[in-house]
Design a protein around this motif. Structure first.
Motif: not given
Length: 87
Positions: A14-15, A21-23, A80-83
């Motif tokens: 997913x992007x 999505x929560x934010x 930024x997504x988590x690694x």
């Protein structure tokens, strides 16, 4: 047999993540609350002026909430997504 195993190992990417999505939902809630607070203050009779249209809630609070909601939306998009370690 290899095709079946590849399909089982496939996990869609997913992007955004759950945190994004929560934010985003929090930002939409702020925007909606701001627009709700802007409503009202008008007069039923167009010949009668109602000074409630210049209320502090409609002039200062509601637009600030809408701008805050948009700022939260920008933050949610840029978060930024988590690694994740891929095998």
């Amino acid at each position: 047999m290899g095709e079946k195993k590849r399909k089982e190992d496939y996990k869609p990417d997913f992007v955004f993540e759950r945190k994004n999505y929560k934010f985003m939902l929090i930002g939409v809630a702020f925007i909606a609350l701001g627009f709700i607070l802007m409503t009202g203050g008008g007069s039923d009779d167009p010949n009668v002026f109602n000074p409630e249209i210049y209320n502090w809630r409609r002039i200062r609070l509601a637009p600030a909430l809408v701008l805050l909601g948009f700022a939260i939306e920008v933050y949610a998009i840029l978060l930024k997504p988590e690694n994740k370690e891929e095998n």
